[in-house]
Motif scaffolding. Structure first.
Motif, PDB file in Angstrom:
ATOM      1  N   ASN A  60       0.826  -1.202   0.000  1.00  0.00           N
ATOM      2  CA  ASN A  60       0.000   0.000   0.000  1.00  0.00           C
ATOM      3  C   ASN A  60       0.866   1.259   0.000  1.00  0.00           C
ATOM      4  OD1 ASN A  60      -2.207  -1.755   0.194  1.00  0.00           O
ATOM      5  ND2 ASN A  60      -2.077  -1.751   2.434  1.00  0.00           N
ATOM      6  N   THR A  83       2.132   5.357   3.141  1.00  0.00           N
ATOM      7  CA  THR A  83       1.156   4.385   2.669  1.00  0.00           C
ATOM      8  C   THR A  83      -0.014   5.124   2.022  1.00  0.00           C
ATOM      9  OG1 THR A  83      -0.163   4.370   4.690  1.00  0.00           O
ATOM     10  CG2 THR A  83       1.762   2.902   4.614  1.00  0.00           C
ATOM     11  N   THR A  84      -0.891   4.366   1.430  1.00  0.00           N
ATOM     12  CA  THR A  84      -2.071   4.960   0.814  1.00  0.00           C
ATOM     13  C   THR A  84      -3.004   5.591   1.850  1.00  0.00           C
ATOM     14  OG1 THR A  84      -3.071   2.762   0.829  1.00  0.00           O
ATOM     15  CG2 THR A  84      -2.025   3.497  -1.226  1.00  0.00           C
ATOM     16  N   SER A  85      -2.793   5.270   3.118  1.00  0.00           N
ATOM     17  CA  SER A  85      -3.521   5.935   4.208  1.00  0.00           C
ATOM     18  C   SER A  85      -2.760   7.141   4.723  1.00  0.00           C
ATOM     19  CB  SER A  85      -3.762   4.946   5.359  1.00  0.00           C
ATOM     20  OG  SER A  85      -4.508   3.834   4.923  1.00  0.00           O
TER      21      SER A  85
END
Length: 120
Positions: free
Chosen positions: A27, A101-103
């Motif tokens: 991610n 990360t994608t978060s």
């Protein structure tokens, strides 16, 4: 979760060359700093080279002019081209990536290590 897979280590004679690769997967939103460290038996893990998102590079003094770090952003892969290898370059080489990360959570991840042995 971000994972690193290293490849390219091995046994090489003094004066020879090797190229290490480290692919990051998972991610990943962005990779900020990608680098290579090494650890010889009984010694601490030290920086060998790093490359930033802006392609700035930094090298440990003993490898300047012999090693080149580069990256392929599309593949999230960092490389270490090692030339004129010396016995004192023998170590386990670890990839390290600082990423988002994608978060948008910052992470710092280590690879499993790859052995480089320089001997005749």
């Amino acid at each position: 979760q971000v994972r690193l897979v290293e490849s390219g280590g091995g046994l090489v004679q003094p004066g020879g060359s090797l190229r290490l690769s480290c692919e990051a997967s998972g991610n990943i939103f962005s990779t900020n700093i990608m680098g290579w460290y090494r650890q010889a038996p009984g010694k601490q893990r030290d920086l060998v080279a790093l490359i930033t998102q802006a392609n700035s590079t930094k090298y440990e003094d003993s490898v300047k002019g012999r090693f080149t770090i580069s990256k392929n952003n599309a593949k999230n892969t960092v490389y270490l081209q090692m030339g004129n290898l010396k016995p004192e370059d023998t170590a386990v080489y670890y990839c390290n990536v600082a990423a988002l990360t994608t978060s948008l959570v910052p992470v710092n991840v280590w690879g499993q290590g790859t052995q480089v042995t320089v001997a005749s």
